[in-house]
Scaffold this motif. Sequence first.
Motif, PDB file in Angstrom:
ATOM      1  N   PHE A 143      19.388  20.314 115.105  1.00  0.00           N
ATOM      2  CA  PHE A 143      19.801  19.020 114.768  1.00  0.00           C
ATOM      3  C   PHE A 143      20.855  18.395 115.590  1.00  0.00           C
ATOM      4  CE2 PHE A 143      22.720  16.614 111.818  1.00  0.00           C
ATOM      5  CZ  PHE A 143      22.270  15.319 111.978  1.00  0.00           C
ATOM      6  N   LEU A 144      20.702  17.448 116.282  1.00  0.00           N
ATOM      7  CA  LEU A 144      21.789  16.871 117.141  1.00  0.00           C
ATOM      8  C   LEU A 144      22.809  16.189 116.324  1.00  0.00           C
ATOM      9  CD1 LEU A 144      23.075  16.015 119.751  1.00  0.00           C
ATOM     10  CD2 LEU A 144      21.582  14.199 119.929  1.00  0.00           C
ATOM     11  N   PHE A 145      23.834  16.827 116.134  1.00  0.00           N
ATOM     12  CA  PHE A 145      24.895  16.336 115.135  1.00  0.00           C
ATOM     13  C   PHE A 145      25.980  15.275 115.778  1.00  0.00           C
ATOM     14  CE2 PHE A 145      29.164  17.175 113.220  1.00  0.00           C
ATOM     15  CZ  PHE A 145      28.923  16.740 111.885  1.00  0.00           C
ATOM     16  N   GLU A 146      26.451  15.452 116.842  1.00  0.00           N
ATOM     17  CA  GLU A 146      27.298  14.664 117.425  1.00  0.00           C
ATOM     18  C   GLU A 146      26.974  14.599 119.125  1.00  0.00           C
ATOM     19  OE1 GLU A 146      31.135  15.368 116.019  1.00  0.00           O
ATOM     20  OE2 GLU A 146      31.624  16.736 117.362  1.00  0.00           O
ATOM     21  N   HIS A 147      27.651  13.473 119.657  1.00  0.00           N
ATOM     22  CA  HIS A 147      27.853  13.318 121.265  1.00  0.00           C
ATOM     23  C   HIS A 147      29.407  13.611 121.187  1.00  0.00           C
ATOM     24  CE1 HIS A 147      23.669  12.387 121.913  1.00  0.00           C
ATOM     25  NE2 HIS A 147      23.973  11.279 121.269  1.00  0.00           N
ATOM     26  N   PHE A 148      29.687  14.737 122.034  1.00  0.00           N
ATOM     27  CA  PHE A 148      31.304  14.885 121.914  1.00  0.00           C
ATOM     28  C   PHE A 148      31.787  14.345 123.291  1.00  0.00           C
ATOM     29  CE2 PHE A 148      34.877  17.471 122.891  1.00  0.00           C
ATOM     30  CZ  PHE A 148      35.648  17.058 121.774  1.00  0.00           C
ATOM     31  N   ASN A 149      33.088  13.870 123.238  1.00  0.00           N
ATOM     32  CA  ASN A 149      33.705  13.312 124.280  1.00  0.00           C
ATOM     33  C   ASN A 149      35.255  13.818 123.889  1.00  0.00           C
ATOM     34  OD1 ASN A 149      34.568  12.356 126.959  1.00  0.00           O
ATOM     35  ND2 ASN A 149      34.648  10.449 126.279  1.00  0.00           N
ATOM     36  N   GLY A 150      35.838  14.926 124.809  1.00  0.00           N
ATOM     37  CA  GLY A 150      37.102  15.111 124.620  1.00  0.00           C
ATOM     38  C   GLY A 150      37.578  16.171 125.321  1.00  0.00           C
ATOM     39  N   ASP A 151      38.578  16.977 124.988  1.00  0.00           N
ATOM     40  CA  ASP A 151      39.083  17.999 125.890  1.00  0.00           C
ATOM     41  C   ASP A 151      38.358  19.277 125.790  1.00  0.00           C
ATOM     42  OD1 ASP A 151      41.162  16.484 126.793  1.00  0.00           O
ATOM     43  OD2 ASP A 151      42.636  17.208 125.259  1.00  0.00           O
ATOM     44  N   GLY A 152      37.817  19.582 124.547  1.00  0.00           N
ATOM     45  CA  GLY A 152      36.985  20.693 124.419  1.00  0.00           C
ATOM     46  C   GLY A 152      36.751  20.944 123.006  1.00  0.00           C
ATOM     47  N   ILE A 153      36.167  22.276 122.516  1.00  0.00           N
ATOM     48  CA  ILE A 153      36.290  22.728 121.091  1.00  0.00           C
ATOM     49  C   ILE A 153      36.762  24.306 121.236  1.00  0.00           C
ATOM     50  CG2 ILE A 153      34.420  21.356 120.673  1.00  0.00           C
ATOM     51  CD1 ILE A 153      32.508  23.727 120.395  1.00  0.00           C
ATOM     52  N   VAL A 154      37.203  24.608 119.800  1.00  0.00           N
ATOM     53  CA  VAL A 154      37.415  25.933 119.407  1.00  0.00           C
ATOM     54  C   VAL A 154      36.385  26.398 118.439  1.00  0.00           C
ATOM     55  CG1 VAL A 154      38.992  27.412 118.632  1.00  0.00           C
ATOM     56  CG2 VAL A 154      39.678  25.649 120.291  1.00  0.00           C
ATOM     57  N   VAL A 155      36.036  27.734 118.310  1.00  0.00           N
ATOM     58  CA  VAL A 155      35.072  28.011 117.248  1.00  0.00           C
ATOM     59  C   VAL A 155      35.677  29.329 116.867  1.00  0.00           C
ATOM     60  CG1 VAL A 155      32.615  28.813 116.407  1.00  0.00           C
ATOM     61  CG2 VAL A 155      32.865  27.135 118.294  1.00  0.00           C
ATOM     62  N   SER A 156      36.064  29.371 115.669  1.00  0.00           N
ATOM     63  CA  SER A 156      36.950  30.615 115.316  1.00  0.00           C
ATOM     64  C   SER A 156      36.183  31.368 114.100  1.00  0.00           C
ATOM     65  CB  SER A 156      38.162  29.930 114.766  1.00  0.00           C
ATOM     66  OG  SER A 156      38.354  29.246 113.799  1.00  0.00           O
ATOM     67  N   THR A 157      36.582  32.526 113.937  1.00  0.00           N
ATOM     68  CA  THR A 157      36.110  33.461 112.798  1.00  0.00           C
ATOM     69  C   THR A 157      36.972  33.042 111.581  1.00  0.00           C
ATOM     70  OG1 THR A 157      37.549  35.282 113.393  1.00  0.00           O
ATOM     71  CG2 THR A 157      35.131  35.243 114.225  1.00  0.00           C
ATOM     72  N   PRO A 158      36.819  33.503 110.480  1.00  0.00           N
ATOM     73  CA  PRO A 158      37.816  33.452 109.583  1.00  0.00           C
ATOM     74  C   PRO A 158      39.281  34.203 109.914  1.00  0.00           C
ATOM     75  CG  PRO A 158      35.700  33.892 108.480  1.00  0.00           C
ATOM     76  CD  PRO A 158      35.562  33.897 110.015  1.00  0.00           C
ATOM     77  N   THR A 159      39.102  35.411 110.506  1.00  0.00           N
ATOM     78  CA  THR A 159      40.589  35.922 110.956  1.00  0.00           C
ATOM     79  C   THR A 159      41.260  35.372 111.885  1.00  0.00           C
ATOM     80  OG1 THR A 159      39.067  37.377 112.238  1.00  0.00           O
ATOM     81  CG2 THR A 159      39.814  38.234 109.891  1.00  0.00           C
ATOM     82  N   GLY A 160      40.049  34.691 112.953  1.00  0.00           N
ATOM     83  CA  GLY A 160      40.855  33.878 113.890  1.00  0.00           C
ATOM     84  C   GLY A 160      41.505  32.617 113.660  1.00  0.00           C
ATOM     85  N   SER A 161      41.231  32.148 112.469  1.00  0.00           N
ATOM     86  CA  SER A 161      41.567  31.004 111.904  1.00  0.00           C
ATOM     87  C   SER A 161      43.118  30.693 111.836  1.00  0.00           C
ATOM     88  CB  SER A 161      40.829  30.592 110.480  1.00  0.00           C
ATOM     89  OG  SER A 161      41.703  31.206 109.528  1.00  0.00           O
ATOM     90  N   THR A 162      43.857  31.710 111.778  1.00  0.00           N
ATOM     91  CA  THR A 162      45.197  31.661 111.877  1.00  0.00           C
ATOM     92  C   THR A 162      45.627  31.431 113.375  1.00  0.00           C
ATOM     93  OG1 THR A 162      45.349  34.018 111.917  1.00  0.00           O
ATOM     94  CG2 THR A 162      45.500  32.794 109.713  1.00  0.00           C
ATOM     95  N   ARG A 194      32.450   8.226 119.036  1.00  0.00           N
ATOM     96  CA  ARG A 194      32.670   8.854 117.970  1.00  0.00           C
ATOM     97  C   ARG A 194      32.416  10.394 117.611  1.00  0.00           C
ATOM     98  NH1 ARG A 194      36.089   6.935 115.120  1.00  0.00           N
ATOM     99  NH2 ARG A 194      35.670   4.787 115.987  1.00  0.00           N
ATOM    100  N   THR A 195      33.312  11.241 117.130  1.00  0.00           N
ATOM    101  CA  THR A 195      32.918  12.385 116.478  1.00  0.00           C
ATOM    102  C   THR A 195      33.559  12.485 115.215  1.00  0.00           C
ATOM    103  OG1 THR A 195      35.266  13.304 117.143  1.00  0.00           O
ATOM    104  CG2 THR A 195      33.608  13.130 118.810  1.00  0.00           C
ATOM    105  N   LEU A 196      33.319  13.630 114.625  1.00  0.00           N
ATOM    106  CA  LEU A 196      33.651  13.815 113.216  1.00  0.00           C
ATOM    107  C   LEU A 196      35.132  13.524 113.076  1.00  0.00           C
ATOM    108  CD1 LEU A 196      32.488  14.420 110.266  1.00  0.00           C
ATOM    109  CD2 LEU A 196      32.758  16.965 110.703  1.00  0.00           C
ATOM    110  N   GLY A 197      35.945  14.209 113.978  1.00  0.00           N
ATOM    111  CA  GLY A 197      37.338  13.954 113.890  1.00  0.00           C
ATOM    112  C   GLY A 197      38.041  14.964 112.958  1.00  0.00           C
ATOM    113  N   THR A 198      37.449  16.061 112.608  1.00  0.00           N
ATOM    114  CA  THR A 198      37.859  17.182 111.791  1.00  0.00           C
ATOM    115  C   THR A 198      37.140  18.324 111.937  1.00  0.00           C
ATOM    116  OG1 THR A 198      38.670  17.752 109.254  1.00  0.00           O
ATOM    117  CG2 THR A 198      36.727  16.813 109.619  1.00  0.00           C
ATOM    118  N   SER A 199      37.827  19.323 111.640  1.00  0.00           N
ATOM    119  CA  SER A 199      37.225  20.707 111.862  1.00  0.00           C
ATOM    120  C   SER A 199      36.054  20.829 110.597  1.00  0.00           C
ATOM    121  CB  SER A 199      38.141  21.923 111.716  1.00  0.00           C
ATOM    122  OG  SER A 199      38.625  21.997 110.540  1.00  0.00           O
ATOM    123  N   PHE A 200      35.072  21.684 110.870  1.00  0.00           N
ATOM    124  CA  PHE A 200      34.009  21.905 109.898  1.00  0.00           C
ATOM    125  C   PHE A 200      33.517  23.550 109.952  1.00  0.00           C
ATOM    126  CE2 PHE A 200      32.073  20.169 113.464  1.00  0.00           C
ATOM    127  CZ  PHE A 200      30.655  20.952 113.824  1.00  0.00           C
TER     128      PHE A 200
END
Length: 265
Positions: A143-162, A194-200
């Motif tokens: 499912f195409l969720f969003e068209h992102f335009n920005g500096d980038g993204i971070v995908v973290s594990t629970p332990t990496g969330s800190t 337009r992006t979601l603007g928050t982590s999920f």
Amino acid sequence: MVNNTIYFFEPSNKNSKKIVSDLVNLFDEFGIKTVDNCNDASIVASIGGDGAFLQAIRKNDFRNDCMYIGIGIEERNYMYVDFNYHNLSEIRRVFKLNNFEMRNYPVIEVKVNNNQPNYCLNEFTLRSSLVRTIMMDIYIEDFLFEHFNGDGIVVSTPTGSTGYNKSLGGAVVDPLISAMQVTELGSVNNNNHRTLGTSFLLSKERPITIVIDQSDNYYPIMSMDNEALSVQNTEKVSIKLSDKTIKTIRLHNNTFWHKTQRNFL
């Protein structure tokens, strides 16, 4: 696997010979012999901080048939490191009485352009190497969720969330929750973008795919934990929670939340 062999990982090889010698002798008391090859070890022990712990796992190809422990050499708080060289009596007590539990940390699997998978325990980051934003489509499953335009993204594990995720305003996630967190880096939100603007958070059943806009040369920079990933002509990145888990010791009264409190409160 019987925990009767141990390999000591030193990322810089700058620690004193006395530290290693003391640790070799300590584990020898319990019949745990030191080996020279990490693939022959049932226990892999990093000597140093959290960075050394992450490197030990990566250099050991994220083996999930062994146990990892971290042994700090500075008197400070860590998120992954449970033991300290300056408190050998605690290591002796724990291993003598087998007074510990196993905990399993989730791992992220990353495939770039359908190449062989890479893994990370902490986080995966993708950003443009140029002084401008990067455009990419983010799919959740198909499912195409969003068209992102920005500096980038971070995908973290629970332990990496800190880590990096927390500094970006992402949530701190309990490692008992099998999920990965997607957090934006400097997203552009206006009448055109337009992006979601928050982590999920995404469950293990919901992988994501990042398709980078090929109309311009973005030359994205990617990193996994504390190491850069060198890939040219990146078009697609697939990310999901892996079936792999990293086994570590869980000391009593030293949970993820105890460590979070000590480090941040």
